[in-house]
Design an enzyme around this catalytic site. Structure first.
Site, short mmCIF file in Angstrom:
data_model
loop_
_atom_site.label_atom_id
_atom_site.label_comp_id
_atom_site.label_asym_id
_atom_site.label_seq_id
_atom_site.Cartn_x
_atom_site.Cartn_y
_atom_site.Cartn_z
NE ARG A 34 -3.26 2.32 3.13
CZ ARG A 34 -2.96 2.96 4.26
NH1 ARG A 34 -2.00 2.48 5.06
NH2 ARG A 34 -3.60 4.05 4.61
NE ARG A 75 -5.68 15.82 8.99
CZ ARG A 75 -5.41 14.69 9.63
NH1 ARG A 75 -5.49 14.66 10.95
NH2 ARG A 75 -5.09 13.60 8.96
CE LYS A 221 -8.86 4.26 3.48
NZ LYS A 221 -7.75 5.26 3.58
CB THR A 279 -7.94 0.30 11.18
OG1 THR A 279 -8.36 0.80 9.91
CG2 THR A 279 -7.60 1.47 12.09
#
Length: 480
Positions: A34, A75, A221, A279
């Site tokens: 990845r 964020r 995802k 994850t």
């Protein structure tokens, strides 16, 4: 040597750039790498992809490449002193009008302008992967006033999630559009799309990739709660689904994750797509040479669920023990795959098939699971035949014989499928069968007396042309 069916996907980064580490990952058994476009420069990714391609040529072992787009990052901005400590019950505000470097104990800037328009009093915001919890009290002139429910240290640039989902940031950013050009240059086998909300996001991503000259498969995802509402459409718009347990767990709550993971993997396989579980699978191995028992169980349970691939992130990208992490995953998968329940399937047994090549694929798997077959050799143009085969739970190895690098790269992610580069001049079926056996002997310890199934078409190179199935015994004469 026992073939591992579950694929290992390892993230590249500074740790794998060290001399000998990438080669060590190849020997440890990595199947796909990845490239994480959230970090590093375009040239970093190009260099790493080139190194993988070179090692594939050197070792004769094809390893796929998955490019992971950063997607929208919602964020907070930065604090004057780098971080603050928030106390439970105190007031704290997120303010788009505040200078991005002027955060303090009472407020901080944000990078996502629509936040104030998408929350209301009573909304719960989760910062830094849920470590900090804020409840919205009021919204005033693009300033979101909150009360701290769970406090602690909050530092620069941490992510923001809305419990239950609902933030509308587009799945593809300007940075992603630029990165797609690099990915096309690399010739990645898969591209992962971060934070898709619907199938439309994935259709758009596929169109942009094709316009850039990239034929990569699309990985969705699943990180947003709202993506679960249209899950079937998202699965069908993709080639693979990633159960991205970080942001998804924050939005739906950790306690809901195990059931959602099982459902997503099951549904993805039912719809003939590929499932990746990701994850924190072995996060302790960032700093430790062995996994925790809980991590061992987590990896094994993903194998039991039927995932095609399991993913390592910081464990290999920046951890101290990248090779040991892959070796540990390999060991756990091998043992988990020995369980009888992992090899049993009733997938599509009551379905009528519309295509001959699909019927051949299902017939081969039924025969393999009910007779003593050592493996299946499938001549495939597009990879569809081996994808259908790999949706059936089985202990039978499937060898995808193809002359197309794009197809071979795709199948590196399919559970139980092993890519074999194969080109043939002969149009004589018996001669092609002999060439297949020679290749099997070259790549695996095939011995006389082993029974194999061969599936192929009329040797015309036409996609969807698989129309023949033959059982042969190694060491005996072959007929067409």
């Amino acid at each position: 040597m026992m073939l591992r069916r579950t694929k290992i996907l390892a993230t590249l980064g500074p740790a794998t750039d060290q001399p000998g580490v990438l080669e060590g990952l190849f020997h440890a058994g990595v199947d796909v790498v990845r490239l994480n476009f959230s970090h590093g420069s375009a040239q970093d990714h190009i260099n790493r992809a080139n190194a993988v391609r070179e090692l594939s040529r050197k070792t004769g072992r094809l390893v796929g490449i998955l490019a992971d787009l950063q997607g929208p990052k919602i964020r907070i901005a930065r604090f004057k002193n780098g971080s603050v400590f928030l106390n439970e019950g105190q007031d704290f505000a997120l303010d788009i009008n505040l200078d991005e470097n002027e955060g303090d104990h009472s407020q901080v800037g944000i990078t996502y302008e629509p936040l104030a328009l998408e929350v209301k009093p009573g909304s719960r915001l989760l910062l830094d992967d849920g470590r900090i919890v804020l409840d919205v009290v009021s919204v005033d002139n693009m300033r979101v006033n909150c009360t701290v429910v769970v406090g602690g240290v909050l530092s620069n640039n941490k992510g923001i999630n809305l419990l239950g989902g609902g933030l509308s940031a587009a799945a593809l950013t300007d940075k992603d559009m630029e990165d797609i050009k690099t990915i096309a240059e690399i010739g990645a086998d898969y591209v992962a799309i971060s934070f898709p909300r619907s199938a439309d996001d994935l259709h758009k991503a596929r169109r942009l990739l094709r316009e850039a000259g990239c034929e990569a498969g699309i990985v969705a995802k699943v990180e947003r709660a709202e993506a679960l509402k249209g899950l079937d459409a998202i699965i069908l718009a993709s080639d693979a689904i990633m159960v991205a347990r970080g942001d998804l767990g924050v939005e739906i709550g950790d306690a809901n994750l195990p059931a959602v993971q099982k459902h997503m993997i099951k549904r993805t396989r039912e719809l003939n797509r590929v499932a990746i579980t990701a994850t924190q699978m072995m996060e302790s191995m960032i700093d430790n040479p062995i996994p925790t028992r809980a991590e061992v169980f987590d990896v094994a349970n993903a194998v039991y669920d039927g995932t095609d691939a399991i993913m390592l992130s910081a464990e290999t990208a920046s951890g101290k023990y990248p090779i040991k992490a892959v070796e540990a995953m390999h060991r756990i998968c091998i043992e988990a795959e020995k369980q009888p329940s992992v090899r049993v399937s009733d997938h599509r047994v009551s379905i009528q098939f519309e295509r001959v090549d699909e019927a051949i694929a299902m017939s081969a798997m039924y025969m393999a699971n009910h007779t003593k077959i050592a493996g299946i050799a499938a001549l495939t143009e597009s990879g569809s035949t081996v994808l259908w085969m790999s949706r059936i739970s089985s202990g039978i190895p499937i060898f995808a014989f193809s002359s197309h690098q794009k197809t071979l790269g795709r199948v590196t992610l399919y559970r139980g499928v092993f890519p074999v580069y194969f080109t043939h001049e002969a149009q004589d079926h018996a001669e092609v069968n002999r060439e297949i056996i020679d290749q099997l002997k070259k790549y695996q310890n095939v011995k006389d007396g082993d029974k194999f199934i061969i599936t192929k078409g009329d040797l015309t190179g036409v996609q969807g042309g698989t129309n023949a199935l033959k059982v042969f015994t190694v060491g005996q004469g072959l007929t067409p």
